[in-house]
Design an enzyme around this catalytic site. Structure first.
Site, PDB file in Angstrom:
ATOM      1  CD  GLU A   1      -2.678  -1.558   0.071  1.00  0.00           C
ATOM      2  OE1 GLU A   1      -3.111  -0.532  -0.487  1.00  0.00           O
ATOM      3  OE2 GLU A   1      -3.034  -2.634  -0.338  1.00  0.00           O
TER       4      GLU A   1
ATOM      5  CD  GLU B   1      -1.906  -4.424  -7.362  1.00  0.00           C
ATOM      6  OE1 GLU B   1      -2.745  -3.356  -7.054  1.00  0.00           O
ATOM      7  OE2 GLU B   1      -1.582  -5.284  -6.605  1.00  0.00           O
TER       8      GLU B   1
END
Ligand code: ZN
Length: 493
Positions: free
Chosen positions: A259, A288
């Site tokens: 994250e 991603e």
């Protein structure tokens, strides 16, 4: 017409978007339990306001009339039109009906998962797929397949042709490798990961780790949810969540670096773009790629832990005192085929995605027998990973995505990992990234990513960003080479 006449609408759009994101983050993290019903009504009004702004007659006229002189202005008008096209090709009543159907479908999915009852969810899945197909057909202009239209929503320019090639290559190399690892003499001990670790101490260490890799606490905060995620309101307010398990130390550590990678991307968007429709990460796959880059290429590297492991070890002397950094490194990189995607390791992860890709493609192309879907899922797991689910929560019902209408989304996870490996290979050649990690020079790495990717927000496509950076578009070979090199070393193949 001057471009400035569009500016008040641009800022209003951002205000609505950020408010919705803030409200939803608050609901996930802090809001009291009973708030949900009234808050949902308020958020409904804001969503409608947002829809009306995108689809505003005055704005639509302005988009065609304003003079665009800079690249930013051109990209901005294009972005707005793309979103307009996505929202407005679908009749409003059908869209509204679908939205409430999705809420229901997700609720039923959750219940079906708990009750181990596929039949309960089957009609919902069927209708969601049919509706997505219908919506995609409203937007169809050329010869592209409906699945390609959906894929393009999550990763512009990527279609089944590119993905088939990518996944076929992956399958050819990784499936045999998994078998070799199974028979390897190298046995890795991961028992240290499941001892008892005090949650408050974990939080402190994870905060230090986030700071160490470049998360800026003056522009972001960390909170807690069941499933970690990242959100942002603009480049000076980016938030991510984590989840701490007493008996699973590495879970929170790798959520922090994953994250953290998403968050650093959002913090790196330029000030010029941040309050505009271009002011966020480009796409699912590109996002991603940044989280995987931090999680895997940096977060699971020897270099990082040579520096950071003493901090971790110091916090948990009793549990880690006798675990060397080399053993820790092996532990966090061990590979073992498993049933649950979100718990899978770096090597096997993309095979979980491949299985979903193969099934999704058949669902959208209309060749799937819904009665046989759970069995097809299990057979693919057995074929590629050699494991078989004992219940549906470990099988076809494990992910929320399909129940929420997210079809075409899964492949971007695998693409992200592959793009991350491609960027890493480029940085090995150009900035000696492994040396920078060993030296703890994360500010240099962050600045480089900002220069190459982050600052541009949504201005350029994934392939354009890659091409500008290294003279080459997406190429899956880097990822395959990276995985083969790394795991051959670890398992002495
Ligand atoms: Zn992610």
């Amino acid at each position: 017409m001057e471009f400035s006449s569009l500016e008040p609408f641009i800022l209003k759009r951002k205000a609505l978007q950020s408010t919705l994101a803030l409200w939803s983050f608050d609901s996930d993290t802090r809001a009291p339990k009973k708030a949900i019903e009234n808050s949902a009504k308020i958020m409904g009004v804001l969503s409608e306001e947002y829809f009306n702004l995108i689809n505003n007659k005055e704005v639509i006229e302005l988009l065609d009339q304003v003079e665009t002189t800079t690249d930013v202005q051109k990209a901005l008008v294009k972005e707005w039109k793309t979103e307009l096209n996505m929202l407005c090709k679908i009749p409003k009543d059908e869209y509204v009906e679908y939205q409430s159907y999705v809420v229901m479908s997700q609720r039923i999915w959750n219940e079906a998962k708990n009750k181990n009852d596929y039949e309960m969810f089957k009609p919902y899945l069927k209708k969601i797929v049919e509706t997505q197909k219908k919506f995609a057909s409203y937007r169809k202009v050329g010869e592209e397949s409906l699945y390609d239209i959906l894929l393009n929503d999550y990763e512009e320019g990527f279609n089944t042709e590119i993905l088939d090639e990518f996944f076929n290559k992956l399958k050819e190399v990784i499936v045999p490798m998994i078998h070799k690892i199974k028979n390897s003499n190298v046995k890795i001990d991961t028992s240290f990961d499941h001892l008892s670790y005090d949650i408050e101490t974990q939080k402190q260490v994870n905060n230090e780790l986030a700071k160490y890799i470049g998360f800026d606490f003056d522009c972001g905060i960390i909170s807690e949810t069941e499933h970690p995620y990242t959100t942002h309101f603009h480049n000076k307010d980016v938030r991510f969540t984590n989840h701490f398990y007493e008996n699973y130390l590495s879970s929170a550590l790798f959520s922090t670096v994953h994250e953290g990678g998403h968050a650093i991307y959002e913090m790196g968007v330029s000030d010029e773009l941040t309050l505009t429709p271009l002011g966020e990460g480009k796409s699912m796959g590109m996002h991603e790629s940044q989280s995987r880059f931090y999680e895997n290429m940096i977060g699971r590297s020897k270099g990082l832990w040579n520096n950071f492991y003493p901090t971790l070890q110091n916090a948990f002397k009793e549990q880690l005192g006798n675990v060397s950094v080399d053993d820790f490194y092996l532990g966090i990189n061990h590979s073992k085929p498993s049933l649950i995607r979100i718990e899978s390791d770096e090597l096997t992860y993309s095979l979980h995605i491949l299985i979903r890709y193969e099934l999704e493609k058949q669902m959208i192309n209309g060749t799937v027998d819904y009665d046989k879907l759970p069995e097809m899922w299990d057979n693919l797991y057995e074929k590629y990973l050699g494991v078989k689910a004992s219940n549906l929560a470990e099988g076809i019902l494990q992910d929320v995505h399909w129940s929420g209408g997210m079809l075409g989304y899964f492949p971007s996870y695998a693409l992200g990992s592959a793009i991350a490996a491609q960027i890493f290979a480029h940085y090995q050649k150009t900035i000696d990234i492994e040396h920078l990690v060993e030296q703890g020079q994360f500010d240099v790495i962050k600045q480089q990513l900002k220069n190459d990717i982050h600052q541009y927000g949504k201005m350029y496509s994934t392939n354009t960003l890659l091409k500008n950076m290294m003279g080459e578009e997406f190429n899956p070979n880097y990822y395959i080479t990276y995985l083969v090199d790394k795991y051959s070393k670890i398992y002495q193949l």
